[in-house]
Structure formats: C-alpha cells, structure tokens
Scaffold this active site. Structure first.
Site, PDB file in Angstrom:
ATOM      1  N   GLY A  64      -7.694  25.293  61.792  1.00 42.99           N
ATOM      2  CA  GLY A  64      -6.914  25.816  62.920  1.00 42.99           C
ATOM      3  C   GLY A  64      -7.746  26.079  64.154  1.00 42.99           C
ATOM      4  N   HIS A 105       8.487  13.176  63.026  1.00 42.93           N
ATOM      5  CA  HIS A 105       7.331  12.442  63.554  1.00 42.93           C
ATOM      6  C   HIS A 105       7.784  11.104  64.157  1.00 42.93           C
ATOM      7  CE1 HIS A 105       4.706  15.308  61.713  1.00 42.93           C
ATOM      8  NE2 HIS A 105       4.836  14.874  60.481  1.00 42.93           N
ATOM      9  N   LYS A 113      -0.147  16.324  62.138  1.00 42.52           N
ATOM     10  CA  LYS A 113      -1.323  17.204  62.265  1.00 42.52           C
ATOM     11  C   LYS A 113      -1.541  17.758  63.670  1.00 42.52           C
ATOM     12  CE  LYS A 113      -2.327  17.754  58.859  1.00 42.52           C
ATOM     13  NZ  LYS A 113      -1.397  18.438  57.930  1.00 42.52           N
ATOM     14  N   SER A 158      -8.029  16.299  61.147  1.00 46.01           N
ATOM     15  CA  SER A 158      -7.056  17.041  60.349  1.00 46.01           C
ATOM     16  C   SER A 158      -6.277  16.086  59.441  1.00 46.01           C
ATOM     17  CB  SER A 158      -6.104  17.791  61.289  1.00 46.01           C
ATOM     18  OG  SER A 158      -5.164  18.523  60.569  1.00 46.01           O
ATOM     19  N   TRP A 186       3.164  25.055  62.649  1.00 48.40           N
ATOM     20  CA  TRP A 186       3.001  26.182  63.585  1.00 48.40           C
ATOM     21  C   TRP A 186       4.281  26.349  64.398  1.00 48.40           C
ATOM     22  CZ3 TRP A 186      -1.841  26.518  67.297  1.00 48.40           C
ATOM     23  CH2 TRP A 186      -2.034  27.856  67.685  1.00 48.40           C
TER      24      TRP A 186
END
Ligand code: A3P
Length: 298
Positions: free
Chosen positions: A258, A107, A51, A137, A56
């Site tokens: 966002g 991750h 998150k 998030s 992005w």
C-alpha cells in the site's frame, strides 16, 4: 519464486474484443450483454486497471453509503460480494435485480459498459495508479490468485505486462480508452497516489461528486476505516472470505504494501529505462501526470 505445487492450475485467458477475459470466471456472451443494461441515475461503476486501488474504492463506497458507520457495512460478506465485479459470471443479472443504489466494480474497457453511461445515466469513478507500482502489485498478485498463471520470474512478468498479455489488456490502452470518453459521462478520475497523500481530501472530493454530504465526524470515521493499516486488519477488505480455490491466502494478501514507489525494489536500471521510453511514447499526449515516488508527495 517457484510455483506452489499445491496451487490448482490457473485458468486460461480468453481474448475477447480487445480484452483478455478469464475462462471459467467470465462468459464472453454475458459480458457482451452488459452494454445493453438499463441504468438508473444512482448507479455507480468503479473502473480500474487491476491493482490500482479497486478494493480501496470499494471500501470507501461502502463507508460512504453507511455515512462512515463501519458497523452498518456488515462483516459477513467480503467487499467483493457487496460491490461485485460486473463482468464475473451471473453478476450482471444480480446487478439488475439489486436495489438502489447499485454499485459495482469493473476492469473492462469502455466499449463493454452500458451505453446508458454516455447518456449521463449513472456515474463512473476511474481509479488510476502509476503503472510501475501497478506492475509490481500485479506481479505479486499473480502468486496469490490461483486463476492467474504464477509468473516464472519478475523479468518474465515484466515483459508480459508491457505486451498487455495479462488478464485485462495493456495498462496504457486501458487508461487512454477510458479517459478519451471522460467528457461523455459523469466520470471522476481519482489517483491512487492522491489518496495516499491526502485521503481526507480525496474522500471529500468523491463524496461531493456523488452528491453525498458528510459531517466532520462521518468524514473522520471514513478516513479511519479506509487507511491501509485499518483495512489490513479487516478480513472483509482483505477478501479473506474469498474461497481458497480462487486465492492462496497463505501466499500473500490483497493489502500487501500500500505504498508509492515499490517498483524501485523490483525494476532493474535497464527495465526502468525501457519502461520510461514506452511510457513517453504511449502517454506523450495524455494530460494527467503521475506520482512515482513517496518523496514527490512531501
Ligand atoms: P500493493 O500490492 O502495492 O500493496 P486492487 O484492489 O485494485 O487489487 O489493488 C490492490 C493494491 O491496492 C495493493 O497494492 C493494496 O495494498 C493497495 N491498497 C488497498 N487498499 C489500500 C489502502 N487503504 N491504502 C493504500 N493502498 C491500498
């Protein structure tokens, strides 16, 4: 919010060498082989705590390869397929077979990643985000992601996050672990909030790090196609192609808010104080500072 009765049961977490994997999605034996993968100079690893802006950065990388030409990225496959998670079952073998430039996200903690990275082969982009917004998030994402346990309440999730009892590990450990190895590798740290503040400059910095020159027109197109509002309308960036078995699309979306500072709509005063105390204790020697509020960006 009550768990959705129609959601399939979540998958259990499997603690493995300091990192909670997800049973069924990750295979600990396969994950252990990642460190031995042989890298090429052109390989790129996007590393994030969940998150923090993974999608992005996937979008930015795909656009960068296509020099801003969104039609060249293709739309039949989601960003998750085009820039896959290396720790997910079978993906590390697929990564080895892929043509250059190979790109993936992860991750995982540093000790799982290819040893070649410390020989300065390949590059790493670490995306960091202020952990209060990460927590919020992540809380919302747990309601959408069927493999993760639907939180009983925000308060319950808050405690789990602080204890690191989530997929991955503690946020504090993740960033400190990666940052401590920064100088051994070709690694760029990009802050989520810096991209919110000035996406154009952030993209320029990223493209310079990767040695890719952009014309003004290409840069403008990259910015246009990686803003929140454009990505929110883009099914590929929203992972809409990902099966309903993994994501309950009707319960929320990857492109949620966002923004910076949504934690203020969720944290109680007491939670905020506890978080601040923990942050000060854990991060007192950490050299980077974080942006917690939109007004700090003005
Ligand atoms: P929110 O839930 O706070 O909205 P990840 O990709 O690592 O799972 O991170 C998801 C978070 O990044 C979500 O945060 C999502 O909205 C945000 N995000 C993704 N693309 C973004 C963009 N172009 N601009 C701003 N935030 C973005």
């Amino acid at each position: 919010m009550d768990p959705d009765q129609n959601q399939p049961p979540h998958l259990p977490l499997v603690p493995h060498r300091g990192f909670n994997l997800i049973s069924g999605l990750h295979d600990p034996g396969e994950v252990d082989l990642i460190s031995r993968l042989q890298l090429r100079d052109s390989d790129l690893f996007i590393v994030t705590y969940p998150k923090s802006g993974t999608i992005w950065m996937q979008q930015i990388m795909l656009l960068l390869e296509a020099r801003g030409d969104v039609s060249a990225v293709g739309s039949s496959r989601s960003n998750a397929e085009l820039v896959p998670w290396i720790e997910v079952k079978d993906n590390s073998q697929a990564f080895m077979r892929a043509p250059s430039p190979r790109m993936c996200v992860t991750h995982l903690l540093h000790h799982f990643l290819p040893l070649d990275l410390s020989q300065r082969k390949g590059k790493v982009i670490y995306v960091a985000r202020n952990p209060k917004d990460v927590l919020v998030s992540y809380y919302h994402f747990h309601k959408v992601a069927n493999m993760l346990e639907t939180p009983k309440s925000f308060d319950d999730f808050f405690e789990k996050f602080l204890r690191g009892e989530v997929f991955g590990c503690s946020w504090f450990e993740h960033i400190k672990n990666w940052y401590s190895h920064k100088d051994e590798m070709n690694m760029l740290v990009v802050m989520y909030e810096e991209m919110i503040q000035d996406l154009r400059s952030a993209i320029k910095r990223i493209s310079m790090f990767l040695g890719k020159e952009l014309t003004e027109e290409q840069l403008a197109s990259m910015v246009k196609h990686s803003t929140f509002s454009t990505m929110r309308k883009n099914p590929q960036a929203n992972y809409e192609q990902v099966s309903g078995e993994l994501l309950s699309h009707h319960l929320g979306r990857f492109m949620r808010k966002g923004t910076v500072g949504d934690w203020k709509n969720h944290f109680s005063v007491a939670q905020n104080q506890r978080f601040d105390q923990l942050f000060q204790r854990e991060m007192k020697e950490f050299p980077l500072s974080f942006i917690w509020d939109m007004k700090d960006l003005q």
